[in-house]
Motif scaffolding. Structure first.
Motif, PDB file in Angstrom:
ATOM      1  N   MET A   1       0.831  -1.202   0.000  1.00  0.00           N
ATOM      2  CA  MET A   1       0.000   0.000   0.000  1.00  0.00           C
ATOM      3  C   MET A   1       0.870   1.258   0.000  1.00  0.00           C
ATOM      4  SD  MET A   1      -3.075  -0.872  -0.367  1.00  0.00           S
ATOM      5  CE  MET A   1      -4.060   0.534   0.116  1.00  0.00           C
ATOM      6  N   LYS A   2       1.989   1.225   0.703  1.00  0.00           N
ATOM      7  CA  LYS A   2       2.921   2.367   0.670  1.00  0.00           C
ATOM      8  C   LYS A   2       3.498   2.537  -0.728  1.00  0.00           C
ATOM      9  CE  LYS A   2       4.270   2.208   5.514  1.00  0.00           C
ATOM     10  NZ  LYS A   2       5.337   1.896   6.465  1.00  0.00           N
ATOM     11  N   GLN A   3       3.813   1.423  -1.373  1.00  0.00           N
ATOM     12  CA  GLN A   3       4.326   1.488  -2.737  1.00  0.00           C
ATOM     13  C   GLN A   3       3.265   2.059  -3.682  1.00  0.00           C
ATOM     14  OE1 GLN A   3       7.483   0.664  -3.825  1.00  0.00           O
ATOM     15  NE2 GLN A   3       7.920   0.570  -1.644  1.00  0.00           N
ATOM     16  N   ALA A   4       2.025   1.634  -3.492  1.00  0.00           N
ATOM     17  CA  ALA A   4       0.932   2.137  -4.332  1.00  0.00           C
ATOM     18  C   ALA A   4       0.726   3.630  -4.099  1.00  0.00           C
ATOM     19  CB  ALA A   4      -0.351   1.366  -4.035  1.00  0.00           C
ATOM     20  N   ALA A   5       0.851   4.071  -2.859  1.00  0.00           N
ATOM     21  CA  ALA A   5       0.708   5.495  -2.562  1.00  0.00           C
ATOM     22  C   ALA A   5       1.841   6.285  -3.212  1.00  0.00           C
ATOM     23  CB  ALA A   5       0.699   5.725  -1.058  1.00  0.00           C
TER      24      ALA A   5
END
Length: 100
Positions: free
Chosen positions: A70-74
């Motif tokens: 999710m951090k990567q997607a953000a």
């Protein structure tokens, strides 16, 4: 026999590096969500203490992977804008919520 080819099939459909990374990330997120559902289902269906511990560790492991993705997607701006209202979901680690 006549063969017809559309003009689209003749064009080069190579994906950019960013699109490949985006698709891989979304695929990993889907797999991780499925793994999390499986881990929770396994936890719900066991009674043996050793297996309960095993599923607790598995859920925690998959949750850490999910948070990382999710951090990567953000970072790639793949996530929708945050809703300013607080979420009613429990954000504690599963061990804390299960034991405490």
């Amino acid at each position: 026999m006549k063969m017809y080819f559309s003009r689209i099939s003749q064009e080069n459909h190579t994906l950019s590096e960013k699109e490949i990374e985006r698709n891989a990330l979304l695929s990993d997120l889907k797999k991780t969500i499925k793994a999390l559902e499986t881990a929770y289902a396994g936890f719900d269906n066991v009674t043996e203490p050793d297996l309960i511990d095993c599923y607790i560790y598995e859920v925690n492991s998959v949750l850490k992977r999910y948070r990382f993705l999710m951090k990567q997607a953000a970072a790639l701006s793949l996530l929708p804008e945050e809703d300013p209202r607080p979420t009613p979901l429990n954000t504690e680690a599963p061990v804390t919520s299960l034991i405490g």
